[in-house]
Structures are given as C-alpha cells and as structure tokens.
Write an enzyme that holds these catalytic residues in place. Structure first.
Site, mmCIF file in Angstrom:
data_model
loop_
_atom_site.group_PDB
_atom_site.id
_atom_site.type_symbol
_atom_site.label_atom_id
_atom_site.label_comp_id
_atom_site.label_asym_id
_atom_site.label_seq_id
_atom_site.Cartn_x
_atom_site.Cartn_y
_atom_site.Cartn_z
ATOM 1 N N ARG A 79 0.854 -1.184 0.000
ATOM 2 C CA ARG A 79 0.000 0.000 0.000
ATOM 3 C C ARG A 79 0.892 1.238 0.000
ATOM 4 N NH1 ARG A 79 -2.284 3.197 4.498
ATOM 5 N NH2 ARG A 79 -4.043 4.339 3.646
ATOM 6 N N HIS A 123 -2.779 10.849 0.351
ATOM 7 C CA HIS A 123 -2.284 10.669 1.717
ATOM 8 C C HIS A 123 -1.628 11.995 2.118
ATOM 9 C CE1 HIS A 123 -0.942 7.360 4.724
ATOM 10 N NE2 HIS A 123 -0.653 8.526 5.278
ATOM 11 N N GLU A 168 -7.384 8.552 5.869
ATOM 12 C CA GLU A 168 -7.694 9.269 7.108
ATOM 13 C C GLU A 168 -8.139 10.720 6.901
ATOM 14 O OE1 GLU A 168 -4.593 8.875 10.013
ATOM 15 O OE2 GLU A 168 -4.643 6.699 9.991
ATOM 16 N N ASN A 297 -7.486 1.971 9.726
ATOM 17 C CA ASN A 297 -6.179 2.181 10.350
ATOM 18 C C ASN A 297 -6.379 2.191 11.855
ATOM 19 O OD1 ASN A 297 -5.208 2.490 7.785
ATOM 20 N ND2 ASN A 297 -4.672 4.653 7.986
ATOM 21 N N TYR A 299 -4.346 2.246 15.767
ATOM 22 C CA TYR A 299 -3.137 2.335 16.588
ATOM 23 C C TYR A 299 -3.419 2.242 18.083
ATOM 24 C CZ TYR A 299 -0.720 3.582 12.328
ATOM 25 O OH TYR A 299 -0.192 3.535 11.070
ATOM 26 N N GLU A 377 -3.490 -0.002 8.057
ATOM 27 C CA GLU A 377 -2.319 0.452 8.812
ATOM 28 C C GLU A 377 -2.439 -0.039 10.243
ATOM 29 O OE1 GLU A 377 -1.356 4.661 9.025
ATOM 30 O OE2 GLU A 377 -1.764 4.899 6.895
HETATM 31 C C1 FCB Z 1 -1.435 7.517 10.492
HETATM 32 C C2 FCB Z 1 -0.991 7.973 9.118
HETATM 33 C C3 FCB Z 1 0.349 7.447 8.700
HETATM 34 C C4 FCB Z 1 1.323 7.393 9.858
HETATM 35 C C5 FCB Z 1 0.704 6.696 11.036
HETATM 36 C C6 FCB Z 1 1.629 6.543 12.194
HETATM 37 O O1 FCB Z 1 -2.310 8.451 11.028
HETATM 38 O O2 FCB Z 1 -1.928 7.591 8.148
HETATM 39 O O3 FCB Z 1 0.817 8.224 7.629
HETATM 40 O O4 FCB Z 1 1.760 8.654 10.156
HETATM 41 O O5 FCB Z 1 -0.431 7.395 11.447
#
Ligand code: FCB
Length: 493
Positions: A79, A123, A168, A297, A299, A377
């Site tokens: 990607r 992006h 995002e 995505n 985290y 992600e």
């Molecule tokens: C996301 C982004 C990516 C990277 C990660 C850590 O928000 O899409 O580009 O910065 O965080």
C-alpha cells in the site's frame, strides 16, 4: 490453557504500507510541484527539529531496492500513495508524464515481484496551488481531486490491484484545518467542517471517476482512522460525551460514505460554527458509492468524560495524538475531556490496547455485514537501538504487531470479514509533525547513509507471512531471535 498457533487462510492478504511524502524525498525532481507538506515542514516551528520531507527515505531514487526488500519479506500487497503534485504540479490540468512514469515503474516492479499494488490517491500531500485557492475548504478541490483520480486511473488502472481514495480524512480536516498540527496548519473550526464535506465529496467523485474509466468492477476503497473511544464511566453524561466524539470522529465520514447521511448530532453540535450550507443538493448521493472494501487504520484507543463546570473547560485536554496545539481538533466537543490512558504506551504516547481493534472490526461487521474490511495500517513507534551486532532487536514492535494480528484473528473468528493486514510501516519515515524522531518501520533507515537494515520485526513478519501463522507471543520473541542469528544477511541484493 496453552495458546495454540493461529493460521490465517490462503486468501488473507499480507502487506506493508507507506505514503509518498513520508518516504519519497526528491521534492524538486521529476516535475513535481510543491505540496502543503513542503510549505508546512519548511515553516519554522511546525515540525520537530525542523525536519522536512526533502530527502525522507529517498525512496524516489531507491524504489527498485525497496521493492526488492518487499519481495524478500514475502509481501503479497504493498500500500503506497501517489503524490498528487507529481501528477499535476498545480493540482489540475495535463498530467506530468515524469510523475506518472515513476508510479508506472513502481507498479511494474511490484507486479514483477508478485506483489499487488494498492494505491492511495491522497495521503495528505495536497498541491500547494490548490491550498492557495482554499484547499479542502473549497468545493473546487473536490472537483480537482476527481480530475486527478481520472488521470491516474487512465494511466495505471490496468495494473493497480486496488484503489484507495483518501487516507484518514479525519486527519486532513481536523488536524489540518482545526488544530493546525498538520498541513496546511490552519486553526479555523468552521473551515475544518467544510473540509470534511469536501473530502467526502472528493471521495465520491473520485470513486465515480475511477469506475467511469475502469468499469464498475474496479476495486475501490477508502481508509478511515475510526476512533475507538470509551466512556470513562457508565454515567449518561459520559456516555453522551463518547457519542459526541464518535459522531465527529467516525460518523461524519462513515455516515455520508456508507449510509448516505451526515449524523444529526454533528450538525447540532456545530450549529454555532456553520450552517452546513456547503452541503449542496445531490452531494450525499454523490458521496455514497459502492465500496469494494473499507480500510481501517488502528493504533490506539481513547477515553472521555463529560466536563462539568467552566473551570474544567479551561483544562480540557487537547488530545489528538499527532502534535501539540492550543486549538482542539475536537470540533463541537467543548465539554469533552480526554483522559490519560493506562499504559503501556508507544513512543508516540499512544496506549496499546489490541482489544480496540477487535471492537472496531466487529462493530463494523455488525453494521455492514457485507462490506469487506482491511486493516490498512497498524504498527508502532519505539525508541529503536542499533546494538553492537548492528541489529535492531525491536521486541516491543514484534509484540505489538503480534498482539494486533491476534486481534484481527479474534475478530475474524467472531465473523468479521477482514481480508488483509498492512503493517505500518515498511520502513522508517517522516512521521509528519514528529519528523524523523519517531520510527515506525520494520526496516530501519539510517538517515545519514539512507541504508536500509531489517529490524527483528521484519524477520519476524517474514516468518508470519511465509507460514501464514501467528505463534503465541512468548515464542514470537524467540522466533525473532532465531531469525536474527540464523540470518547472516537478510538484505536482498
Ligand atoms: C497515520 C498515518 C500514517 C502514519 C501513522 C503513524 O495516522 O496515516 O501516515 O503517520 O499514522
């Protein structure tokens, strides 16, 4: 009970992700025009240590070498994002052949390596010329985006496996136009809502442009960073704070893109800022387009409570996780407080809670049972150390990815149709407002020599991809050890 290894099916797609401005460098080459991130990163005080993407990981010049790394890793999909200002230096008009050629070569190189190209159109590197006309606050940017999508689809559509319109849009709108910690660095809450709508509209128009060129079967997706937010207590006011955040973080994109409507909640909560007259008749039909998959995505997670008195308000946390600003990205959520999350945390200060990934995938599945999902992600920044043996024993990154893959597995067990996983990131790169200070790669980049070195996480990920099997966490760490001693030279030629 001893955990058993978990095997993913043969059609589960294993990948890694990057983005153009974060890795390419070569900002003045190949006819590329300036983007908002060039302007922003060159503005003193905007990016930690004054870092810019001028050189980044120099991927523009090392593309073939980087694809060789991907092949060696066994990736099935990659990607990447296309830099709009390489294709249309001023945001519209004739395509720049050199820009198209770079991505055409990348796509060919990937296909030759047996890797499926997954191309994101946006992006975050908007051509500066379009920002000068209002950027995403202007409807004309959404229209220009469709024109760009068409040009790229015509040039690469025969070879790109899947398209993603936006990455995002929450960050593009609220970090770019409300808190200002991302380019273009504006701090205007009303403008950020216009940006939300024009990003949504740009998405819809781009999907139509791609399908117009490539037919209805073209695979098209969008990637959202859906926020997983918990209420601090079960008290109605805290639950309401959570609902308020969900609306402006998630529903404001999912609603129009998938359901065909904006949430009433956001309109009410932001009525003092805008009358939403930027939403024109017919827009919602344009925005809601059939999607092949939804990219997620993920985290970390957040926790909120309802603020009481005015004294509380002054102390409201400005939690956005991407940088510091005295302006909140949480537009319309003035009485919401973000509470610190218990650890462990990554170097971004983001808490680690894989259950959040299970939750978001299952929620999406329940809501949209026929919409395939992809984790586009997931990954972690840690303070990597190069040890005397020249290696990076990044056990914590291995554990992070392991635990989130386990979460994907659990969500799949419960019925979620998750089709693939892309680790963020293939290699260390320009982490936006944090510059080169935060490293997310499974491959290390030495920013002096630009040399690539596999971290233990890359060795470990290669084993997972090769065997399609996730071994229990304790064994995962030892697998990384085995990899790092058994492999004298994991670098591809
Ligand atoms: C996301 C982004 C990516 C990277 C990660 C850590 O928000 O899409 O580009 O910065 O965080």
């Amino acid at each position: 009970m001893t955990p058993t290894p978990r095997t993913f099916p043969a059609d589960f797609l294993w990948g890694a992700a990057t983005a153009s401005y974060q890795i390419e460098g070569a900002v003045d080459e190949g006819g590329r025009g300036p983007s908002i991130w060039d302007t922003f990163s060159h503005t003193p005080g905007k990016v930690l240590h004054g870092d810019t993407g001028d050189v980044a990981a120099d991927h523009y010049h090392r593309m073939a070498e980087d694809v060789a790394h991907m092949k060696e890793l066994g990736l099935e999909a990659y990607r990447f994002s296309i830099a709009w200002p390489r294709i249309q230096p001023a945001g519209r008009g004739a395509a720049n052949p050199e820009g198209l050629d770079f991505y055409s070569r990348l796509v060919d190189e990937l296909l030759a390596a047996g890797i499926r190209p997954v191309a994101t159109l946006y992006h975050w590197d908007l051509p500066q010329a379009l920002e000068d006309e209002g950027g995403w606050t202007a409807r004309s940017t959404a229209e220009a985006f469709a024109g760009y999508a068409r040009v790229v689809a015509e040039a690469l559509g025969d070879r790109v496996w899947m398209w993603t319109t936006l990455n995002e849009p929450w960050c593009s709108s609220f970090l770019g136009y409300a808190s200002g910690v991302h380019a273009p660095g504006r701090t205007d809450a009303a403008a950020s809502l216009a940006a939300v709508h024009h990003l949504n509209l740009g998405h819809g128009l781009a999907v139509r442009a791609i399908r117009d060129v490539l037919g209805d079967d073209a695979r098209v997706s969008v990637t959202l960073n859906l926020h997983v937010t918990r209420a601090a207590t079960d008290a109605p006011e805290d639950l309401d704070a959570k609902a308020q955040v969900d609306a402006v973080a998630n529903e404001v994109f999912l609603g129009p893109m998938v359901d065909g409507a904006y949430p009433d909640r956001v309109r009410t909560d932001t009525a003092h800022l805008t009358d939403w007259s930027f939403v024109q008749e017919g827009d919602l039909e344009l925005i809601r387009q059939p999607l092949t998959a939804l990219g997620v995505n993920f985290y970390s997670t957040g926790r909120v409570r309802r603020l009481g008195g005015d004294a509380d308000l002054a102390e409201a946390a400005r939690a956005d996780g991407h940088g510091a600003s005295s302006h909140s990205p949480w537009v319309g959520c003035d009485r919401v407080e973000w509470l610190p999350q218990p650890g462990p945390h990554t170097a971004m200060g983001w808490n680690i809670e894989p259950q959040g990934l299970v939750d978001v995938l299952l929620e999406l599945h329940e809501r949209y049972p026929t919409l395939p999902l992809m984790v586009t992600e997931n990954g972690a920044a840690f303070e990597d150390e190069v040890t005397e043996d020249g290696r990076v024993h990044d056990d914590r990154r291995v554990a992070y990815v392991h635990d989130h893959l386990e979460a994907v597995g659990r969500a799949r067990d419960a019925g979620a149709d998750v089709r693939g996983y892309f680790v963020w990131s293939l290699m260390d790169n320009f982490e936006w407002a944090y510059g080169y200070d935060r490293r997310f790669g499974v491959i290390r980049v030495d920013y002096d020599t630009l040399q690539r070195t596999w971290k233990d996480s890359a060795l470990w990920y290669r084993e997972v991809v090769r065997t399609r099997t996730l071994v229990p966490a304790g064994e995962a760490a030892s697998l990384a050890q085995v990899g790092s001693t058994a492999e004298a030279s994991p670098q591809p030629r």
